[in-house]
Design an enzyme around this catalytic site. Structure first.
Site, short mmCIF file in Angstrom:
data_model
loop_
_atom_site.label_atom_id
_atom_site.label_comp_id
_atom_site.label_asym_id
_atom_site.label_seq_id
_atom_site.Cartn_x
_atom_site.Cartn_y
_atom_site.Cartn_z
N CYS A 44 -7.33 -37.93 32.47
CA CYS A 44 -6.04 -38.31 31.88
C CYS A 44 -5.40 -37.16 31.10
CB CYS A 44 -6.21 -39.52 30.97
SG CYS A 44 -6.80 -40.97 31.85
N HIS A 82 -0.66 -39.80 25.34
CA HIS A 82 -1.22 -40.43 26.54
C HIS A 82 -1.14 -41.95 26.35
CE1 HIS A 82 -3.58 -41.57 29.82
NE2 HIS A 82 -4.70 -41.80 29.16
N ASN A 120 -2.03 -47.50 31.88
CA ASN A 120 -2.53 -46.13 31.81
C ASN A 120 -2.49 -45.53 33.22
OD1 ASN A 120 -4.07 -43.81 31.69
ND2 ASN A 120 -5.75 -44.73 30.53
N1 COA Z 1 -9.90 -60.28 29.24
C1 COA Z 1 -10.58 -61.09 28.42
N2 COA Z 1 -11.68 -60.73 27.78
C2 COA Z 1 -12.11 -59.46 27.97
C3 COA Z 1 -11.45 -58.56 28.79
C4 COA Z 1 -10.31 -59.01 29.46
N3 COA Z 1 -9.60 -58.23 30.28
N4 COA Z 1 -12.12 -57.38 28.78
C5 COA Z 1 -13.17 -57.55 27.95
N5 COA Z 1 -13.16 -58.80 27.46
C6 COA Z 1 -14.11 -59.40 26.54
C7 COA Z 1 -15.39 -58.64 26.45
O1 COA Z 1 -16.26 -59.04 27.49
C8 COA Z 1 -15.90 -59.02 25.09
O2 COA Z 1 -16.51 -60.27 25.18
P1 COA Z 1 -17.88 -60.57 24.39
O3 COA Z 1 -17.53 -60.39 22.94
O4 COA Z 1 -18.19 -61.97 24.78
O5 COA Z 1 -18.85 -59.56 24.88
C9 COA Z 1 -14.63 -59.21 24.27
O6 COA Z 1 -13.58 -59.35 25.23
C10 COA Z 1 -14.31 -58.07 23.35
O7 COA Z 1 -14.42 -56.88 24.09
P2 COA Z 1 -14.36 -55.51 23.37
O8 COA Z 1 -14.82 -54.46 24.31
O9 COA Z 1 -15.00 -55.62 22.01
O10 COA Z 1 -12.78 -55.37 23.14
P3 COA Z 1 -12.02 -54.21 22.42
O11 COA Z 1 -11.30 -54.76 21.25
O12 COA Z 1 -12.87 -53.00 22.21
O13 COA Z 1 -10.93 -53.84 23.52
C11 COA Z 1 -10.50 -52.19 25.20
C12 COA Z 1 -11.35 -53.38 24.78
C13 COA Z 1 -11.00 -51.69 26.54
C14 COA Z 1 -9.06 -52.67 25.34
C15 COA Z 1 -10.58 -51.08 24.12
O14 COA Z 1 -11.92 -50.85 23.77
C16 COA Z 1 -9.95 -49.80 24.60
O15 COA Z 1 -8.77 -49.72 24.84
N6 COA Z 1 -10.74 -48.71 24.67
C17 COA Z 1 -10.22 -47.44 25.13
C18 COA Z 1 -10.09 -47.47 26.63
C19 COA Z 1 -9.26 -46.36 27.16
O16 COA Z 1 -8.34 -45.90 26.55
N7 COA Z 1 -9.60 -45.93 28.38
C20 COA Z 1 -8.87 -44.96 29.10
C21 COA Z 1 -9.16 -43.59 28.62
S1 COA Z 1 -8.18 -42.39 29.41
#
Ligand code: COA
Length: 324
Positions: A114, A251, A281
């Site tokens: 990215c 980004h 993204n």
């Molecule tokens: N819909 C519903 N629930 C979801 C889900 C979705 N699409 N994706 C994950 N969950 C669930 C998980 O399984 C978890 O459940 P659990 O508590 O029973 O295990 C719960 O939601 C919380 O997940 P968590 O990973 O703690 O959420 P978060 O607040 O960290 O948000 C992201 C997840 C991915 C949105 C966040 O971590 C993020 O944006 N990270 C950076 C990713 C990124 O930028 N990537 C690209 C880099 S270039």
């Protein structure tokens, strides 16, 4: 050393819109979950006959038109992508043919995930500064949908497809527009946080998934730290106060990451251009797509200092300071 500037920009997004509601019919998720955790409402997904090089070519044509230049003016072409049409030849060579660029054009792809566009911009700038190239097309283009596991709700809701491009060349005489500075880096030993494990030459590759795998929380923290650090470093290096930056193009991964950076840099969120609600993204396409939209929306005026700041798998990071 002669000055170089962004002479024009262009972008392309596939026509097919996939909303959060549509995704929630495929995996267990909801518009409410996706929007509150990421800020994303919808993304564009390329059609089955649409490739990264085609999207790149469309964005490049628009950038050339914006710069009022023709394919004959280009002697350097870099496509930043992690989803080239095929391992070889490079997507850049396919774009070269599509646009009718001359055989004198240096063409190659660059993969910094990215952060790819910011890396490609710095690479092109250095090559132009060497005096051996005149005018460059720098493109970020991705068909991220081709490396997504559409049954994995933790990743499939985040990404989209698209392309953005700029033309880089000698600064116009009398204009203050120019590239001011660039800083690139990569945090060692963080690769397992975000990767496409399969499809390459690693010994385990044949059995490994060919789709993006991610430790979301780890990436989130690394991203905030890397973007905050590099933004500060580049501003200090060029003696520019955060308040002097008219527009920040970050980004477009997650609205909460952008909010955290705004808070750390003590800048109002309105100063950041955000279009991830409509595109998700788009990896290396994210910054040039947002930059082009910001320019067309009148968010960037002549003389404005703009900060581009990115992170991506690696974990790579980078920032560019530009005056328009
Ligand atoms: N819909 C519903 N629930 C979801 C889900 C979705 N699409 N994706 C994950 N969950 C669930 C998980 O399984 C978890 O459940 P659990 O508590 O029973 O295990 C719960 O939601 C919380 O997940 P968590 O990973 O703690 O959420 P978060 O607040 O960290 O948000 C992201 C997840 C991915 C949105 C966040 O971590 C993020 O944006 N990270 C950076 C990713 C990124 O930028 N990537 C690209 C880099 S270039």
């Amino acid at each position: 050393m002669s000055a170089h500037a962004i002479l024009g920009s262009g972008s392309y997004a596939p026509t097919r819109i996939v909303t959060n509601d549509e995704l929630s019919q495929r995996v267990e998720t909801s518009d409410e979950w996706i929007f509150t955790r990421t800020g994303i409402r919808e993304r564009r997904i390329a059609g089955p006959d649409e490739s990264t090089s085609q999207m790149a070519s469309a964005a490049a044509r628009a950038a050339l038109a914006d710069a009022k230049l023709s394919p004959a003016d280009i002697d350097l072409l870099i496509v930043a992508t992690m989803t080239p049409d095929m391992p070889m030849p490079a997507a850049a060579c396919l774009v070269q043919t599509e646009l009718g660029l001359s055989a004198d054009t240096a063409c190659f792809d660059l993969n910094a995930a990215c952060t790819g566009f910011v890396y490609a911009l710095d690479t092109a700038w250095a090559m132009l500064a060497s005096g051996r190239y005149r005018t460059a097309l720098v493109i970020g283009a991705e068909k991220v949908s081709s490396v997504i596991d559409w049954s994995d709700r933790t990743t499939c809701v985040l990404f989209g497809d698209g392309a953005g491009a700029v033309v880089l060349g000698s600064a116009v005489e009398g204009s203050r527009a120019r590239l001011i500075g660039s800083k690139l880096g990569s945090i060692p030993a963080t690769s397992s946080a975000l990767m496409t494990p399969g499809g390459g030459s690693a010994p385990a590759s044949p059995d490994a998934p060919k789709c993006i795998t991610m430790k979301g929380k780890e990436v989130f923290k690394l991203a905030v730290r890397a973007m905050d650090d590099v933004a500060r470093e580049i501003l200090v290096a060029h003696n520019i106060a955060p308040s002097e930056v008219a527009c920040i193009i970050p980004h477009q991964a997650n609205r909460r990451i952008i909010e955290a950076i705004a808070q750390y840099l003590e800048l109002p969120l309105e100063r950041f251009f955000i279009n991830l609600d409509r595109f998700g993204n788009t990896s290396a396409a994210s910054i040039p797509l947002a930059l082009d939209e910001a320019r067309r929306a009148g968010r960037i005026k002549s003389g404005d200092v703009v900060l581009l700041v990115a992170f991506g798998a690696g974990l790579t990071y980078g920032a560019t300071l530009v005056r328009f």
